[in-house]
Structure formats: structure tokens, C-alpha cells
Scaffold this motif. Structure first.
Motif, PDB file in Angstrom:
ATOM      1  N   GLY A 222       0.838  -8.032  -3.073  1.00 15.63           N
ATOM      2  CA  GLY A 222       0.464  -9.388  -3.453  1.00 15.63           C
ATOM      3  C   GLY A 222       0.319  -9.562  -4.951  1.00 15.63           C
ATOM      4  O   GLY A 222       0.664 -10.606  -5.494  1.00 15.63           O
ATOM      5  N   CYS A 223      -0.225  -8.533  -5.631  1.00 20.12           N
ATOM      6  CA  CYS A 223      -0.492  -8.706  -7.063  1.00 20.12           C
ATOM      7  C   CYS A 223      -0.210  -7.450  -7.870  1.00 20.12           C
ATOM      8  O   CYS A 223       0.111  -7.534  -9.039  1.00 20.12           O
ATOM      9  N   GLY A 224      -0.395  -6.289  -7.269  1.00 21.54           N
ATOM     10  CA  GLY A 224      -0.166  -5.037  -7.988  1.00 21.54           C
ATOM     11  C   GLY A 224      -1.257  -4.678  -8.977  1.00 21.54           C
ATOM     12  O   GLY A 224      -1.151  -3.677  -9.685  1.00 21.54           O
TER      13      GLY A 224
ATOM     14  N   CYS B 151      -2.027  -0.267  -4.038  1.00 17.15           N
ATOM     15  CA  CYS B 151      -1.209  -0.479  -5.239  1.00 17.15           C
ATOM     16  C   CYS B 151      -1.803   0.261  -6.430  1.00 17.15           C
ATOM     17  O   CYS B 151      -1.154   0.382  -7.466  1.00 17.15           O
TER      18      CYS B 151
ATOM     19  N   ALA C 267      -4.861  -4.825  -8.214  1.00 22.30           N
ATOM     20  CA  ALA C 267      -6.157  -4.641  -7.561  1.00 22.30           C
ATOM     21  C   ALA C 267      -6.935  -5.929  -7.325  1.00 22.30           C
ATOM     22  O   ALA C 267      -8.120  -5.901  -7.021  1.00 22.30           O
ATOM     23  N   GLN C 268      -6.283  -7.071  -7.443  1.00 21.70           N
ATOM     24  CA  GLN C 268      -6.985  -8.347  -7.276  1.00 21.70           C
ATOM     25  C   GLN C 268      -7.014  -8.869  -5.846  1.00 21.70           C
ATOM     26  O   GLN C 268      -7.990  -9.457  -5.419  1.00 21.70           O
ATOM     27  N   CYS C 269      -5.921  -8.685  -5.095  1.00 20.92           N
ATOM     28  CA  CYS C 269      -5.770  -9.472  -3.867  1.00 20.92           C
ATOM     29  C   CYS C 269      -6.128  -8.728  -2.589  1.00 20.92           C
ATOM     30  O   CYS C 269      -6.501  -9.336  -1.594  1.00 20.92           O
ATOM     31  N   GLY C 270      -5.951  -7.413  -2.582  1.00 20.55           N
ATOM     32  CA  GLY C 270      -6.279  -6.646  -1.388  1.00 20.55           C
ATOM     33  C   GLY C 270      -5.251  -6.702  -0.272  1.00 20.55           C
ATOM     34  O   GLY C 270      -5.474  -6.140   0.800  1.00 20.55           O
TER      35      GLY C 270
ATOM     36  N   CYS D 183      -2.775  -5.048  -0.038  1.00 18.78           N
ATOM     37  CA  CYS D 183      -2.251  -3.688   0.103  1.00 18.78           C
ATOM     38  C   CYS D 183      -3.296  -2.726   0.659  1.00 18.78           C
ATOM     39  O   CYS D 183      -3.106  -1.513   0.609  1.00 18.78           O
TER      40      CYS D 183
HETATM   41  S1  FES Z   1      -1.265  -5.703  -4.197  1.00 14.81           S
HETATM   42 FE1  FES Z   1      -2.950  -6.958  -4.713  1.00 14.81          FE
HETATM   43  S2  FES Z   1      -4.574  -5.535  -4.676  1.00 14.81           S
HETATM   44 FE2  FES Z   1      -2.862  -4.300  -4.348  1.00 14.81          FE
END
Ligand code: FES
Ligand code: FES
Lengths: 150, 748
Positions: free
Chosen positions: A38-40, A59, A42-45, A47
Motif C-alpha cells: 500500500g505504501c512501502g 515492507c 510503514a504507514q498503511c499496514g 502488508c
Molecule cells: S505497505 Fe504500507 S505499511 Fe507496508
């Protein structure tokens, strides 16, 4: 570089750059696409997976750091969607588009393992995943429901 | 009033579809098999199963009922609600229903139904001839535009099934009834199932008359029904576009000139060509480069290391501040378009005993769907296949054909589930275009193009930045005598559909302020729009212009109520005498929220009402604000009239989601522009609401059964103004710009 990974109780041999995030090894190398990007950062979770039972953002984990840790992905949470969180999720019909839901469910399952009776405040503190569809109201209800059943 | 409808003439679509199916023989030319991921295919391609009873319905011997869906599924529930409409009239067992996407390519190749206007992205020479009708999924139209022909098709198929059974039994059809996929001959009590007579029914001439049920007697529709594929969403098995895996697939990621309108000056691909896994560095267009590699991570690493010199072009100095200045100048522009005019507003305000004036503005906003933009393409043997999560299957089809330079017949589109759409995946087919261009260079190997989040958010089609000045005059009793509204903002249609602009007016910019949706009766009114277009690409963002305009309108009406010394609910109610549907939801929301009743200490209310996407919604928000300015939104009470409520579960989900999306925009949302580019490109600075900030949300679904309204977008607009009006009640501070994070709510 070759690595031996234990994912969903199965051993996988992969040969990738040691810096590759676990997320991309899961998705592209092994083909476990239930874990989402989602973001790479650590923001969205999206993953979120379990590393030795703890919810972690895949990620942010380089494959070289996984070592012997036991990784569980959404595909390995239960063989038949029978985990109490999955059951509550279906009973309450939490998902909308569903894209964030693997991560959400993995975060919720880890919370439930740590606290069998989480409070609403525990949920506020521990469920930090993003859901653009706005399923949060039902996420909360489903976690509380699962705790009741467990 | 909608009651049982006896259709002397079926809608043209339902009739042609049935006729087409009876004559139809289906051919599916090609379709690459998906790769097995851990032994299991990760998506189910369309199979064109038989026997078809009308083009929408296939019934198998075990009564499994496959209902086709032309629209896309992005969480809004089309894959559940649209089959419910068919199933209701079909009288089948809902537990036996499976939904499947009707493929865009076949929508074209069946060529039996009607001529749709060429879709955006199609070469002018390609007039699309489509079978299942519009596949475009947006504007909250899925249900309201297709409900009639879907219900009719269900009724037609039921008639054909009953006729097949009656023929077999040699009894009059009038003696037979159907329920839950079982046909009964009433006098004899004989029974058979849909599955047993389906083949015979498929050969029966479709009826030209059907009677639709009175919605008040619905058995499947109107209820709370779980989303049909929820089980696939709780075990990770549902495949979105980004999850496609094909044999021999390569991965690509993209860089577009960060300044919109700029180009590539030079790249030094020698620097990265030898990096692990890198297959190609390809300049796809003057402004676009991709790295194609064996894995996404390798492609991403290599692209980051690629030295690119950009020719940033004429927009390299544009900032949010310069855009603001340019839009403010629109307040004085002499070429504004005029919509919704009554009496002499300017004169009435000039002569008013009292007047108020306020300026509001909102920033650019990205869609930020959780699934980043992506597309997988394969170009081989004169054929093009794409796998894409698109809101518009037909536009995807056309875009792939155009990018490949082939005929529509040579393209097959695999519709994937969307990890969110929100408007971004409608007419803007950039990932399809680039994936096909990339796949043209890989000798038949499929390429999965995935945008990084940063690239996705740097190259969106943003909700346009806009501003407004609103003025109102009152007589000495506090009755409004005139209202003048001047919007100055960027037009979405100027970017995508310029032919919708007439007399310098893009009507969409005034959504919510038109005669049809405004609701309020002012004797003198003038609504003007000055188009102030920037170089930033803009697009439809859930509820489009209604999302900002409702914030403007409902906040200002609140200002007017306070200026007039009236209760904000009563003030609105008085002005809605000629708008009974607005008034009804306003009264319901107020009543359910206990408007006027005492609240706990420190809790304050705000109210708003809106008519958007064909539906009517009113909201009461309750908030508290600490002395130090910490805001807590405690409760949202929604009353929604969408005419007919097909699935109350999905409506509730959409209302809950609308509150969250509206609050993300209200509290945090902005994509700032600096040096010609978007600065906020990931969730660290483009923040979204998290679970701890979500209020209690109460939804009162109050359909009035005399129209069909939308639901996906209807719920967003009135949320922000209701909350801001509550903030005013709590603090006396009027919020006139978003996001709220720039406002200090602390006690002075
Ligand atoms: S891809 Fe968003 S927290 Fe890992
Ligand atoms: S369900 Fe769509 S992002 Fe959460």
C-alpha cells in the motif's frame, strides 16, 4: 543470495537480493499475493504479517533479517477461514473493496492473541492500519465480537 | 409512484438482450491461463457458460444461477446489489447465485444491442457497439441506471423458465408459479427446478411483456444481504489487478516527469543496465520511462538509481500559493458562467438592511486508493490482453487497443477486482496505456506495471482546488433577501470532456448549487462559476464537485442562520418549503439526533443537508473541542433517502465509508504543489483517518420509493459542513478552509 524461509509452516527456498523486503518476496517470489502493498513506508499496514506471532509490516523487513523466524501470512492464518477473527469478519461483513483487509485481519488476530478481551481503547491503540473504504466501524465491532466468541 | 409495472414495451435494452441471447453463439477467442500461485489460480476468467436465459443469466443443472455484472466491483457492492435486482424478479434461490463479470471484449464482440458513444480514450473511428450496456462504474449510477433492464431481464427469464416447465407438463403457464428456483404446477402440486428446465427455457422466445413486482413486496432486495465475495476477502484469495501472476511475467515500474507537462531531457541508462534483474530501460513517451525487470523490487531499485534529467517546462515555478492567487483573481473575472439565477441578487444585497460575506477554499486531493495504480499487459501474436482493476471495462478495452495500435477485436480485457476506485480508475487509463507500451517491447512476455505509492500520488487526477465567495443580504427581520455565490476553481470537464462546457460554464463546478439540487428558496439568487484551470491534472473524486461545494454551501447557510439569529435547523427548514425531500431527511436526522434537546456538557451539534447523486441526505454531527483545541467528533447521525434501498447492508457500509473519507479530507487532506509538482506523495504527509478517530455513526435509511438515487457518493458531501458547523457551535470559530489541521481551535 539464497535464504530458507518458514512461511505458513512450510519451508521455502528463495534466491533474492538480501535487502529485498519480505513483502515482495512473499508476493513476487513465492506467489502469496494475499499480503498487499500500500505504501512501502510503514504507514498503511496492508502488508501486515505475523513474525513469530507478532504483527509486523513486511515492507519494512529485509529478507536477510528474517532468519529462522516463523512467518504467517493471511493465507496461513487458518486453513478454512475458521480463525475467530475471520468468522467475526464474515458475520459482520466487514470488507468493502477488501484490499486492506488481509493486513487488518492479521493485525486484529495478533491483538486478540495478546489480549483475549481487548477493549475499545486497545483497538484504538493497536489497530493502526489504514482503510480507504472506511471499514473501521465494523473492524472494531468484529474484533469485539471475536473476543466474545473466543 | 412505482407500483407493479406492466410493461407493454420492455425497455429496449432488456428486449434486445434477450433476443440476442436466443440467437447468440458465443466465441471466446483467447485467454491466457493464470499462473498457479501455490497451486491455485488466482482469478477466475470469464467462461461464457451456458445455457443463457437472457444474456444476464446462466442456470446450471444443479440450480447454480450465474448472474452477470457489467459494472465493476470496488467495494461499493455492484457484484452483490445488481444480481439481487435480477434475482428478485427471477425468483431464484439467492443462496445459489454466483456473480461474474461480463467481459468488456465480449460486450463489444456480441454486437447485438446498442450503440454507445465512443468512450474516452477510444480512437474517434471506434464507435463501441455494446451488449450488456454501459460498463462504466461511477457517478453512483450502477443501480439507478441499470435497475430497470436488470429487473426486466430477471422477469423475462422467470417467464421463460415457467413456460418451459408448463410445456413439458402440457399445462397452461398460468397454472404455474415460481419461487426459490422451484416451479410448481399449483393444481397438481407437481414441481421441478430451474436447473432441470434451463436448457429448454433458453430456446424459448423471450416475452415482450413482463410485470415487475411492487418494490414493497421484494423478498431479496430491500434487505441486508452480505457482499457476495466477502469470503474471498478474509482469506487473501481475492485477486486484484496488482495480484495477477502469469507465466514468464516481467515487472515494471514507472517514472513520469514530476512537473506536469514536463519531459525527459536525458537518461543515463548505462548506469543501471547491469543491475540485477534489469531487462530494459524504456522511454515510453516523451515524459515517461519504465524499468522492466525480473521482479518489482529490482525494477524499483534500478529506477531509483537511474539518472534522469528533466526538462521541467513552463510550469516549474507553480506553487500552491501561486495557484491560490490565480484562483482569487477569478472572483473579479468578467467571463464567469452563470447558473441558477432568480430575481436580482446583486441589487437585493446592495439594498439589504444587513449583509454578510465569506470566502472559502479547499485544496487538491488525491484519490489514494489502497491498491496503487497498476496494469498487466501481454502483446503477442497480434493480440493484446490486459488485466486491470478498472472502473470502466469499455474504456480499458479502447485504451489498450489505442496504445497497441490494434483493432478492438484484437483486445481482451480481464476485469479484476479493484482495491478502491473513487473515480481514479474510471476514464483515466494511464496504467493501461503504459503497460501496453511496455509489453510491446518484451517479445510476447507479459509485463506487470505497478506504480509506487509515490508515483501514484504524484500523478493523480486530483479533486480540483477551488474557492468561493458567498454573500447574502437580509431584511430587518433577518429574512434573507438575496444570495450571490461566485465559485472560482478548476474545471474537471475542461481537462477530460471539454464539449460539456457551454457558455463558459462547466455545470459540474456548480454541483449542489443548481436549481435541481440546491433546495433552498431565495427570492433573489445568482450562482456564478469562473473557470480557473491550472496545469495540475484534475478528475472525479468521490462525489466530485459536490464534496467541496457542500462544505461551502452548508457552512455559509449556517453563517446565514447565525446572522439571522435563528436556529440552524429551523432556518434551513424554513427555506426548504419547496424541497420536500430535502426537508424530510433534514427533519428525520434532527429528530433522531435529538436536535434541540440538551447535550452533555462540552458537546455541541452541527447540521447539514444535501442532494447529491440523486439522493437526499441530512447529517447531524456532535463534537467536543477542548480548551487547548483538541477536536473529537463523537457522533454522526445520517438520514439518507436514496429512493429505493436495494441492499441496506451495502448502503450502511457506504455511509460509514463516506463519513471516514469525508473526515480524512476534512482533517488532513491536501496535496500541496511546489515547483510545479505535488509535494505530498505518501501517507506520511497525506494522512488518512485511522480507527481511533472514527465517531459513532448512526444511519437511518429512509427510502421514499418514488425515485432511484445513487449511494456510493451521496454520503460524502454533507459530513464536513455538519462537523464544521458543530465546531462553530463549540468554539465560535468558523472554518472556511480545509484541511482542519491548519486551524487552531484552542481558546484564545
Ligand atoms: S505497505 Fe504500507 S505499511 Fe507496508
Ligand atoms: S476495504 Fe477497501 S481499503 Fe479497506
Amino acid at each position: 543470495m539464497p535464504f530458507k524461509l518458514t512461511i505458513n509452516d512450510k519451508q521455502h527456498d528463495v534466491d533474492v537480493d538480501p535487502e529485498t523486503p519480505l513483502l515482495w518476496v512473499l508476493r513476487d517470489t513465492i506467489g502469496l499475493t494475499g499480503t498487499k502493498y500500500g505504501c512501502g513506508i510503514a504507514q498503511c499496514g496492508a502488508c501486515t504479517v505475523h513474525v513469530n506471532g507478532d504483527a509486523q509490516r513486511s515492507c519494512q523487513i529485509a529478507v536477510k533479517d528474517v532468519g529462522e523466524a516463523k512467518i504467517t501470512t493471511i493465507e496461513g492464518l487458518s486453513p478454512d477461514s475458521s480463525h475467530p477473527i475471520q468468522k467475526a469478519w464474515l458475520a459482520i461483513d466487514v470488507p468493502q473493496c477488501g484490499y486492506c483487509q488481509s493486513g487488518m485481519i492479521m493485525a486484529a488476530a495478533a491483538l486478540l492473541k495478546e489480549k483475549t478481551k481487548p477493549t475499545s481503547k486497545d483497538i484504538d491503540e493497536r489497530i493502526t492500519n489504514l482503510c480507504r473504504c472506511g471499514t473501521y466501524t465494523r473492524v472494531r465491532a468484529a474484533i469485539l465480537e471475536a473476543a466474545k466468541q473466543a | 409512484m412505482t407500483t407493479a409495472t406492466d410493461h407493454t414495451n420492455l425497455s429496449r435494452r432488456a428486449f434486445l438482450l434477450a433476443a440476442g441471447a436466443a440467437a447468440g453463439s458465443l466465441t471466446l477467442g483467447f485467454g491466457t491461463k493464470p499462473a498457479a500461485a501455490n497451486g491455485a489460480a488466482n482469478y477466475a476468467p470469464f467462461t461464457t457458460s451456458t445455457p443463457e436465459i437472457t444474456s444476464w443469466i446462466v442456470i446450471q443443472p444443479d440450480d447454480t444461477t450465474i448472474i452477470r455484472v457489467a459494472r465493476s466491483e470496488m467495494g461499493q457492492g455492484a457484484l452483490t446489489a445488481l444480481p439481487m435486482l435480477v434475482a428478485e424478479e427471477l425468483e431464484c434461490d439467492w443462496n445459489k447465485v454466483k456473480a461474474e463479470f461480463a467481459p468488456p471484449s465480449e460486450n463489444y464482440s456480441r454486437k447485438v444491442a446498442w450503440r454507445a458513444k465512443a468512450q474516452k480514450g477510444a480512437p474517434a473511428s471506434h464507435e463501441l457497439v455494446t451488449h450488456w450496456g454501459a460498463m462504466s462504474t461511477g457517478g453512483s449510477r450502477g443501480t439507478r441506471d441499470s435497475q430497470l433492464y436488470l429487473r426486466e431481464s430477471g422477469a423475462m427469464a422467470r417467464t421463460m423458465l415457467i413456460e418451459a416447465a408448463a410445456k413439458d407438463w402440457n399445462v397452461p403457464t398460468a397454472e404455474c408459479t415460481a419461487a426459490a428456483s422451484v416451479i410448481t404446477h399449483t393444481p397438481s402440486g407437481r414441481k421441478t427446478t430451474y436447473g432441470k428446465v434451463a436448457v429448454a427455457a433458453a430456446g424459448i422466445t423471450p416475452p415482450t411483456r413482463v410485470t415487475l413486482k411492487d418494490p414493497k413486496t421484494w423478498r431479496i432486495c430491500g434487505k441486508s444481504v452480505r457482499q457476495i465475495n466477502a469470503p474471498l476477502k478474509v482469506n487473501g484469495s481475492l485477486a486484484y489487478g496488482i495480484d495477477v501472476r502469469l507465466p514468464d511475467m516481467l515487472y515494471a515500474t514507472i517514472a513520469q516527469c514530476p512537473v506536469f507537462g514536463g519531459n525527459i531531457k536525458s537518461i543515463d541508462d548505462a548506469k543501471i543496465k547491469t543491475m540485477p534483474g534489469v531487462r530494459q530501460v524504456a522511454r515510453l513517451t516523451d515524459s515517461t520511462v519504465v524499468v522492466i525487470a525480473d521482479s518489482f523490487w529490482q525494477a524499483k531499485k534500478a529506477l531509483e538509481a537511474l539518472p534522469i534529467t528533466w526538462d521541467e517546462g513552463p510550469n516549474a515555478k507553480v506553487t500552491s500559493a501561486s495557484i491560490a492567487e490565480f484562483q482569487i483573481a477569478g472572483f473579479a473575472a468578467t467571463n464567469a458562467g452563470v447558473t441558477n439565477q432568480a430575481g436580482d441578487a446583486l441589487g437585493a444585497i446592495d439594498n439589504a438592511a444587513r449583509k454578510i460575506e465569506a470566502e472559502y477554499h479547499t485544496p487538491f486531493l488525491d484519490h489514494a486508493n489502497m491498491e496503487p495504480m497498476n496494469c498487466t499487459a501481454k502483446v503477442a501474436d497480434g493480440k493484446v490482453e490486459v488485466w486491470v482493476s478498472s472502473q470502466n471495462g469499455e474504456a480499458a478495452h479502447a485504451a489498450a487497443a489505442e496504445a497497441a495500435g490494434v483493432k478492438l477485436e484484437q483486445v481482451y480485457v480481464h476485469k479484476m477486482h479493484l482495491g478502491g476506485g473513487l473515480g481514479r480508475r474510471g476514464s483515466y487509463n494511464d496504467p493501461i496505456h503504459y503497460a501496453v507500451l511496455a509489453a510491446k517491447r518484451t517479445n510476447g512476455r507479459p509485463v506487470k506495471l505497478v506504480y509506487t505509492r509515490e508515483e501514484d500520488m504524484s500523478h493523480g487526477f486530483y479533486r480540483p482546488a477551488s474557492r468561493v465567495i458567498m454573500r447574502s443580504g437580509f431584511d430587518d427581520k433577518g429574512t434573507p433577501t438575496g444570495v450571490h455565490i461566485r465559485i472560482a476553481g478548476q474545471s474537471i470537464n475542461a481537462w477530460h470532456f471539454p464539449d460539456r462546457i457551454k457558455d463558459n460554464l462547466d455545470p459540474a463546478q456548480a454541483n449542489g448549487f443548481h436549481k435541481e439540487d440546491f433546495g433552498y428558496a431565495f427570492p433573489n439568487l445568482r450562482v456564478e462559476v469562473a473557470m480557473r484551470n491550472t496545469h495540475v491534472p484534475v478528475g472525479v473524486w468521490r462525489s466530485v464537485n459536490s464534496s467541496q461545494n457542500s462544505f461551502y454551501k452548508e457552512s455559509f447557510v449556517d453563517e446565514m442562520a447565525h446572522a439571522a439569529g435563528k436556529d440552524p435547523f429551523e432556518f434551513r427548514r424554513g427555506l426548504l418549503a419547496n424541497a420536500p425531500k430535502h426537508k424530510r431527511v433534514l427533519e428525520i436526522a434532527a429528530e433522531r439526533a435529538g436536535w434541540g434537546k440538551p447535550l452533555p456538557a462540552g458537546v455541541f451539534r452541527g447540521i447539514a443537508v444535501e442532494n447529491a447523486y440523486g439522493s437526499y441526505q441530512a447529517v447531524v454531527a456532535e463534537v467536543s473541542v477542548t480548551d487547548r483545541g483538541a477536536l473529537k467528533v463523537l457522533r454522526i447521525v445520517n438520514a439518507i433517502d436514496c429512493g429505493h434501498a436495494v441492499n441496506t447492508n451495502i448502503i450502511e457500509q457506504q455511509m460509514q465509508g463516506s463519513v471516514v473519507m469525508a473526515m480524512s479530507a476534512l482533517l488532513y487532506g491536501e496535496n500541496r504543489v511546489d515547483r510545479g509538482r505535488v509535494v505530498d506523495t505518501n501517507f506520511d504527509t497525506y494522512q488518512l483517518l485511522r480507527i481511533d478517530e472514527v465517531p459513532v455513526i448512526e444511519n437511518h435509511i429512509v427510502p421514499s420509493f418514488d425515485f432511484w438515487g445513487g449511494i456510493g457518493e451521496a454520503g460524502v458531501p454533507p459530513i464536513a459542513p455538519a462537523i464544521c458547523n458543530a465546531i462553530f457551535a463549540a468554539t465560535g470559530k468558523r472554518i472556511r478552509s480545509l484541511p482542519l489541521k491548519h486551524h487552531n481551535l484552542a481558546k484564545a
